[in-house]
Design an enzyme around this catalytic site. Structure first.
Site, PDB file in Angstrom:
ATOM      1  N   ARG A 137       0.796  -1.142  -0.040  1.00  0.00           N
ATOM      2  CA  ARG A 137       0.059  -0.031  -0.011  1.00  0.00           C
ATOM      3  C   ARG A 137       1.137   1.426  -0.069  1.00  0.00           C
ATOM      4  O   ARG A 137       0.564   2.510  -0.148  1.00  0.00           O
ATOM      5  CB  ARG A 137      -0.704   0.049   1.352  1.00  0.00           C
ATOM      6  CG  ARG A 137      -2.185  -0.580   1.245  1.00  0.00           C
ATOM      7  CD  ARG A 137      -3.211  -0.284   0.571  1.00  0.00           C
ATOM      8  NE  ARG A 137      -4.303   0.033   0.999  1.00  0.00           N
ATOM      9  CZ  ARG A 137      -5.530  -1.072   1.358  1.00  0.00           C
ATOM     10  NH1 ARG A 137      -5.253  -2.159   0.893  1.00  0.00           N
ATOM     11  NH2 ARG A 137      -6.600  -0.654   1.781  1.00  0.00           N
ATOM     12  N   ARG A 151     -21.775  -0.893  -1.058  1.00  0.00           N
ATOM     13  CA  ARG A 151     -21.241  -2.002  -0.364  1.00  0.00           C
ATOM     14  C   ARG A 151     -21.370  -1.739   1.280  1.00  0.00           C
ATOM     15  O   ARG A 151     -21.830  -2.672   1.658  1.00  0.00           O
ATOM     16  CB  ARG A 151     -19.581  -2.046  -0.590  1.00  0.00           C
ATOM     17  CG  ARG A 151     -18.969  -3.412  -0.075  1.00  0.00           C
ATOM     18  CD  ARG A 151     -17.629  -3.484  -0.662  1.00  0.00           C
ATOM     19  NE  ARG A 151     -16.632  -2.497   0.202  1.00  0.00           N
ATOM     20  CZ  ARG A 151     -15.418  -2.674   0.096  1.00  0.00           C
ATOM     21  NH1 ARG A 151     -14.877  -3.278  -1.069  1.00  0.00           N
ATOM     22  NH2 ARG A 151     -14.478  -1.906   0.657  1.00  0.00           N
ATOM     23  N   ARG A 175     -19.828  -3.084   6.093  1.00  0.00           N
ATOM     24  CA  ARG A 175     -18.345  -2.828   6.603  1.00  0.00           C
ATOM     25  C   ARG A 175     -18.323  -1.513   7.105  1.00  0.00           C
ATOM     26  O   ARG A 175     -18.734  -0.465   6.811  1.00  0.00           O
ATOM     27  CB  ARG A 175     -17.628  -2.970   5.220  1.00  0.00           C
ATOM     28  CG  ARG A 175     -16.545  -3.871   5.269  1.00  0.00           C
ATOM     29  CD  ARG A 175     -15.760  -3.951   3.996  1.00  0.00           C
ATOM     30  NE  ARG A 175     -14.673  -3.087   4.118  1.00  0.00           N
ATOM     31  CZ  ARG A 175     -13.754  -3.192   3.273  1.00  0.00           C
ATOM     32  NH1 ARG A 175     -13.639  -4.233   2.546  1.00  0.00           N
ATOM     33  NH2 ARG A 175     -12.737  -2.181   3.244  1.00  0.00           N
ATOM     34  N   ARG A 195      -9.696   7.277   3.017  1.00  0.00           N
ATOM     35  CA  ARG A 195      -9.205   6.006   2.252  1.00  0.00           C
ATOM     36  C   ARG A 195      -8.768   6.368   0.977  1.00  0.00           C
ATOM     37  O   ARG A 195      -7.543   5.797   0.553  1.00  0.00           O
ATOM     38  CB  ARG A 195     -10.115   4.754   2.282  1.00  0.00           C
ATOM     39  CG  ARG A 195     -10.229   4.170   4.036  1.00  0.00           C
ATOM     40  CD  ARG A 195     -11.501   3.466   3.974  1.00  0.00           C
ATOM     41  NE  ARG A 195     -11.477   2.125   2.952  1.00  0.00           N
ATOM     42  CZ  ARG A 195     -12.606   1.628   2.748  1.00  0.00           C
ATOM     43  NH1 ARG A 195     -13.640   2.218   2.855  1.00  0.00           N
ATOM     44  NH2 ARG A 195     -12.398   0.689   2.006  1.00  0.00           N
TER      45      ARG A 195
HETATM   46  P1  AMP Z   1      -8.948  -3.274   2.199  1.00  0.00           P
HETATM   47  O1  AMP Z   1     -10.061  -4.084   2.666  1.00  0.00           O
HETATM   48  O2  AMP Z   1      -7.799  -3.776   1.205  1.00  0.00           O
HETATM   49  O3  AMP Z   1      -9.614  -1.956   1.746  1.00  0.00           O
HETATM   50  O4  AMP Z   1      -8.234  -2.974   3.841  1.00  0.00           O
HETATM   51  C1  AMP Z   1      -9.163  -2.256   4.710  1.00  0.00           C
HETATM   52  C2  AMP Z   1      -8.275  -1.622   5.674  1.00  0.00           C
HETATM   53  O5  AMP Z   1      -7.232  -2.486   6.182  1.00  0.00           O
HETATM   54  C3  AMP Z   1      -7.406  -0.423   5.196  1.00  0.00           C
HETATM   55  O6  AMP Z   1      -8.303   0.914   5.206  1.00  0.00           O
HETATM   56  C4  AMP Z   1      -6.375  -0.052   6.140  1.00  0.00           C
HETATM   57  O7  AMP Z   1      -6.675   0.301   7.179  1.00  0.00           O
HETATM   58  C5  AMP Z   1      -6.129  -1.789   6.366  1.00  0.00           C
HETATM   59  N1  AMP Z   1      -4.909  -2.159   5.468  1.00  0.00           N
HETATM   60  C6  AMP Z   1      -5.382  -3.155   4.493  1.00  0.00           C
HETATM   61  N2  AMP Z   1      -3.994  -3.635   4.001  1.00  0.00           N
HETATM   62  C7  AMP Z   1      -3.233  -2.629   4.403  1.00  0.00           C
HETATM   63  C8  AMP Z   1      -1.881  -2.641   4.003  1.00  0.00           C
HETATM   64  N3  AMP Z   1      -1.139  -3.274   3.232  1.00  0.00           N
HETATM   65  N4  AMP Z   1      -1.051  -1.723   4.754  1.00  0.00           N
HETATM   66  C9  AMP Z   1      -1.828  -0.942   5.734  1.00  0.00           C
HETATM   67  N5  AMP Z   1      -2.996  -1.092   5.944  1.00  0.00           N
HETATM   68  C10 AMP Z   1      -3.566  -1.822   5.379  1.00  0.00           C
END
Ligand code: AMP
Length: 196
Positions: free
Chosen positions: A88, A128, A134, A145
């Site tokens: 990320r 969603r 969520r 985000r």
């Molecule tokens: P996602 O489902 O991939 O949108 O992730 C949901 C949340 O998890 C994100 O908004 C971050 O808070 C955390 N997260 C997921 N992947 C990462 C990553 N590689 N680095 C840091 N935080 C992460």
């Protein structure tokens, strides 16, 4: 095949990642799913990650790289994997490259990027939020985000382009058509590298 999925929240990484995992018979590793499971289980790691997730910010590099390293050391990822939501930021991308060397694994083959404009992303994430409930799919967190994506994750497009690994696709339209375009492009680049 070792693939990294790139794109803003709501661009379809989860959906397309699941298709690719099925088509290539390799695991899809989603850091977001792993973190949500840790939060639901109220594990120490989950408790450490929760505040950042609720605020739409990134969880610390140390927590997520630990999760990823554990999975990449496991036997089921030896023949390939789809990374969904990791890396990320640039520090995570560099750590991933070093981790693969350290684990004796081949490098990432492709970074697959799905392009979707912001108005569409906001609409998708809000819907969603209504359907899946969520916690981070609410307007305020969605904005954070998307900002985190622009500032920290988008620069990875250059990181992988410089390594000649970036494949970019329009992420709007019929899900199966997008999947077919991905499979075709990945197949073509595989054939190309085999003939060099
Ligand atoms: P996602 O489902 O991939 O949108 O992730 C949901 C949340 O998890 C994100 O908004 C971050 O808070 C955390 N997260 C997921 N992947 C990462 C990553 N590689 N680095 C840091 N935080 C992460």
């Amino acid at each position: 095949m070792r693939i990294v999925l790139l794109g803003a929240p709501g661009c379809g990484k989860g959906t397309q990642g699941a298709h690719l995992a099925h088509d290539y018979r390799i695991p899809r590793l989603s850091t977001g799913d792993a973190l949500r499971a840790a939060v639901a289980a109220k594990s120490v790691l989950g408790l450490r990650a929760k505040a950042a997730m609720d605020a739409g910010q990134l969880v610390s590099d140390e927590i997520v790289t630990g999760l990823v390293e554990e999975r990449l050391a496991a036997a089921d990822t030896a023949n390939g994997f789809i990374l969904d939501g990791f890396p990320r930021n640039e520090s995570q991308a560099r750590t991933l490259d070093a981790m693969l060397v350290h684990l004796g694994r081949a490098p990432i083959d492709h970074a697959v990027h799905l392009r979707v404009d912001e108005a569409e992303l906001i609409e998708r994430l809000q819907s969603r939020g209504r359907v899946e409930g969520r916690a981070d799919d609410n307007v305020e967190t969605i904005r954070s985000r998307l900002e985190v994506y622009r500032n920290q994750t988008q620069p990875l497009l250059d990181y992988y382009a410089q390594q000649h690994k970036l494949l970019s696709f329009e992420g709007v339209g019929d899900v199966l058509q997008i999947r077919n375009r991905l499979i075709e492009a990945l197949g073509a680049s595989r054939a190309e590298s085999a003939s060099i």
